[in-house]
Structure formats: structure tokens, C-alpha cells
Design an enzyme around this catalytic site. Structure first.
Site, PDB file in Angstrom:
ATOM      1  N   LEU A   1      40.051  29.197   8.251  1.00  0.00           N
ATOM      2  CA  LEU A   1      39.789  27.473   9.170  1.00  0.00           C
ATOM      3  C   LEU A   1      41.557  27.245   9.007  1.00  0.00           C
ATOM      4  CD1 LEU A   1      39.525  24.661   9.880  1.00  0.00           C
ATOM      5  CD2 LEU A   1      39.401  24.327   7.798  1.00  0.00           C
ATOM      6  N   SER A   2      42.535  27.688   7.937  1.00  0.00           N
ATOM      7  CA  SER A   2      44.009  28.116   8.009  1.00  0.00           C
ATOM      8  C   SER A   2      44.481  28.918   8.846  1.00  0.00           C
ATOM      9  CB  SER A   2      44.045  28.438   6.891  1.00  0.00           C
ATOM     10  OG  SER A   2      43.577  27.122   5.349  1.00  0.00           O
TER      11      SER A   2
ATOM     12  N   ARG B   1      47.535  45.241  16.152  1.00  0.00           N
ATOM     13  CA  ARG B   1      49.310  44.838  15.390  1.00  0.00           C
ATOM     14  C   ARG B   1      48.950  43.245  14.741  1.00  0.00           C
ATOM     15  NH1 ARG B   1      53.542  45.238  17.268  1.00  0.00           N
ATOM     16  NH2 ARG B   1      54.348  46.314  15.337  1.00  0.00           N
TER      17      ARG B   1
ATOM     18  N   ASP C   1      34.954  25.101  -6.399  1.00  0.00           N
ATOM     19  CA  ASP C   1      35.007  26.263  -5.436  1.00  0.00           C
ATOM     20  C   ASP C   1      34.947  27.350  -5.462  1.00  0.00           C
ATOM     21  OD1 ASP C   1      33.704  23.459  -4.000  1.00  0.00           O
ATOM     22  OD2 ASP C   1      35.115  24.167  -1.719  1.00  0.00           O
ATOM     23  N   GLY C   2      35.823  27.673  -6.138  1.00  0.00           N
ATOM     24  CA  GLY C   2      36.458  29.139  -6.367  1.00  0.00           C
ATOM     25  C   GLY C   2      35.219  29.400  -7.264  1.00  0.00           C
TER      26      GLY C   2
ATOM     27  N   ALA D   1      37.330  27.489   4.979  1.00  0.00           N
ATOM     28  CA  ALA D   1      37.991  27.899   3.883  1.00  0.00           C
ATOM     29  C   ALA D   1      39.457  28.511   4.160  1.00  0.00           C
ATOM     30  CB  ALA D   1      37.112  28.445   2.448  1.00  0.00           C
TER      31      ALA D   1
ATOM     32  N   HIS E   1      56.011  43.554   6.631  1.00  0.00           N
ATOM     33  CA  HIS E   1      54.831  43.912   8.041  1.00  0.00           C
ATOM     34  C   HIS E   1      54.144  44.212   8.438  1.00  0.00           C
ATOM     35  CE1 HIS E   1      59.159  46.535   8.635  1.00  0.00           C
ATOM     36  NE2 HIS E   1      59.679  46.631   6.951  1.00  0.00           N
TER      37      HIS E   1
ATOM     38  N   ASN F   1      32.554  34.043   0.877  1.00  0.00           N
ATOM     39  CA  ASN F   1      33.853  33.139   1.770  1.00  0.00           C
ATOM     40  C   ASN F   1      33.862  34.302   3.383  1.00  0.00           C
ATOM     41  OD1 ASN F   1      33.465  30.195   1.228  1.00  0.00           O
ATOM     42  ND2 ASN F   1      35.810  31.001   0.559  1.00  0.00           N
ATOM     43  N   ASP F   2      34.310  35.002   2.653  1.00  0.00           N
ATOM     44  CA  ASP F   2      35.069  35.865   3.416  1.00  0.00           C
ATOM     45  C   ASP F   2      35.561  37.330   2.857  1.00  0.00           C
ATOM     46  OD1 ASP F   2      37.836  35.691   1.954  1.00  0.00           O
ATOM     47  OD2 ASP F   2      37.860  33.387   3.058  1.00  0.00           O
TER      48      ASP F   2
END
Length: 295
Positions: free
Chosen positions: A193-194, A176, A74-75, A190, A159, A148-149
Site C-alpha cells: 500500500l505504501s 530498472r 500484526d508482525g 501493508a 543505486h 504479506n509479501d
């Protein structure tokens, strides 16, 4: 009405993969038997040079080919999508990676499935991409595209970062967190979902915004219209965060930078062999139960 005939076929693959190279050679032989003109990406010339094939850049493939076949995971297809969406050339994926949501033709079915496509038996899906623009004052200092994103990350620091979210010019919240995933329906299976985001059917015209470890129990994924303009303004951080498109090398974000994200005008034309079913893909790739009562 007859389906489009594919005669000039471009081939793109994951470089350095023995498995992909094996499937490429099999595919070249099959396509030539079918009377197709095969053009390979220039980066494959060293590996396939003995076949005497015409080679060109991805831009040249997009301009001259009727179909582009991507051999890899997919990548690999994500990278191809960012190029070929601008040329309106359909793309077919042969899976030589792991999950294979986009590259859904199995190597063992290569000749049968590609033959079906060449015979005009296929499904065509139109997938939208995102455009990302990084603004610093009145200057555009970076841009990118994503199938994808687009992801805002805290970068090298452990931080949290602070940022403001605006949708269509309307203030939504100040947050934050470790960052934010802005996902298309294609990307909903992808990274989003995680992060606990929703799975969206590819036909939905929507964008999901998924917070990464937000510092509040009430911050949840948000789904907005696919034509929305999304803006993020980074207001506080310990080290410079990153904004990344489809997991590519990120751009450093400075204080008060504006990240603008909107739907890309060009779309990816993604081919599937007959019988492709998104829900079946979810069952097989994500381990969903295949029938009532399955554990």
C-alpha cells in the site's frame, strides 16, 4: 451444524511487551475459568512460569492445540502464521500492536470476544501464503514463506537494480527500479500500500506486483492470478540486493540468481469474532470517511 469446540488453547505473544504480558495473564485466567487447557509458547515460560502452565515449541502447539491465540501486533501474527499454516490450526489475534488488520480483538473486549469464539460464534477466513525459493544455477540456496509479501530490494546501495520478470514462464518486462513487492491480498494493506499498490479484499485469489520507484512513468502495479508462478532474474546491480519475506532478514541475491515465488499449498486459518468487516477495518485503520460528506 455445531461449530468446532476449542479446548486446547495455545498462546503466543510478543516477547518483552508489558502490555502483551498483561493481556496474556488476563487471557490465561479467563480460559482456565472456561475449563480450557492452556499451553504457552516456550519463550513465555520465564514471564508466565509462576502460573505453572504447560509449555511447548510452536511446532508442538500446532500439533496439539485446537486454537492458537496470538497476543501482539500484526508482525507477531505474521511470524505465527508461517508456522501454524502448516498445521491447519486456526489462529485468533489480540491486538497489542499499532494498526491491527490481522489482530483485530481489542484488549478491552478480550473476554467478551474470546468468549464468543469459544461459544462457536466466529468467522473463519482462509488466507494463502507465498513460498519463495532462491536458485543459484541448479542449487536452491535459500527459501522462505510470507503471509504479506516477498520483496526484492536494492539492499545497501542507493543505486537501482535491473531484473527480468516472468509469469508462468512468459517474459513480462525488464525493469530498472529500487525493487519489487510481490504481495498477497493480506499484504495489500501493508508495504504494498505504501508503494502505491491496490487494496485487495482478502477473499480475492490474486497476487499484486508493485514496483518500487521504477525508472519509467509507465510502470504500474500489476495484479495476476493467485496460482501464477512468478520468477525474477537479477541482471545488474552495484551491490548485492536482498530478497525478504514479511520483512525478515533478507537473503543476498547474486547476478543471474532466479527468485521463484508461488502460492504455498498450506493456508492460514484466521479467526475473527462476529461482526468483523474488512471495509470497516479499512475505514478505522486507514482513515476512510465513515459517511458521505465526512472530511
Amino acid at each position: 451444524m455445531p461449530r468446532e469446540t476449542f479446548r486446547n488453547i495455545g498462546l503466543v505473544a510478543r516477547s518483552g511487551s508489558e502490555q502483551a504480558l498483561y493481556s496474556l495473564r488476563q487471557l490465561v485466567h479467563f480460559l482456565q475459568q472456561r475449563g480450557c487447557n492452556v499451553i504457552i509458547e516456550k519463550s513465555l515460560d520465564d514471564e508466565l512460569g509462576d502460573l505453572g502452565l504447560q509449555a511447548g515449541s510452536r511446532k508442538q502447539l500446532g500439533e496439539s492445540c485446537d486454537l492458537v491465540v496470538v497476543v501482539g501486533g500484526d508482525g507477531c501474527l505474521l511470524g505465527a502464521a508461517r508456522t501454524f499454516a502448516g498445521h491447519d490450526v486456526p489462529v485468533l489475534g489480540i491486538n497489542r500492536g499499532r494498526l491491527g488488520f490481522l489482530t483485530d480483538v481489542l484488549p478491552s473486549e478480550l473476554e467478551h470476544r474470546v468468549g464468543q469464539v469459544l461459544d462457536g460464534d466466529y468467522r473463519l477466513e482462509s488466507r494463502f501464503l507465498l513460498d519463495m525459493e532462491l536458485n543459484r544455477g541448479k542449487r536452491v540456496v535459500g527459501h522462505g514463506a510470507a503471509l504479506n509479501d516477498v520483496v526484492l530490494l536494492s539492499g545497501d546501495s542507493v543505486h537501482m537494480i535491473e531484473f527480468e520478470l516472468l509469469i508462468n514462464g512468459v517474459f513480462v518486462y525488464h525493469q530498472r527500479s529500487d525493487g519489487l513487492i510481490i504481495s498477497t491480498p493480506t499484504g495489500s494493506t501493508a508495504y504494498a500500500l505504501s508503494g502505491g499498490g491496490p487494496i485487495m479484499h482478502p477473499a480475492i485469489d490474486a497476487i499484486a506486483l508493485v514496483p518500487l520507484n521504477p525508472h519509467t512513468l509507465t510502470s504500474r502495479p500489476l495484479v495476476v492470478d493467485g496460482n501464477s508462478e512468478i520468477k525474477l532474474r537479477v541482471t545488474s546491480f552495484r551491490q548485492e540486493p536482498l530478497v525478504s519475506c514479511d520483512g525478515q532478514d533478507g537473503l543476498r541475491v547474486q547476478h543471474d540468481d532466479i527468485i521463484a515465488i508461488r502460492k504455498k499449498p498450506q493456508r492460514l486459518q484466521l479467526l475473527h469474532p462476529p461482526g468483523h468487516d474488512f471495509y470497516e477495518a479499512c475505514r478505522s485503520k486507514l482513515g476512510w470517511s465513515s459517511r458521505l460528506g465526512d472530511g
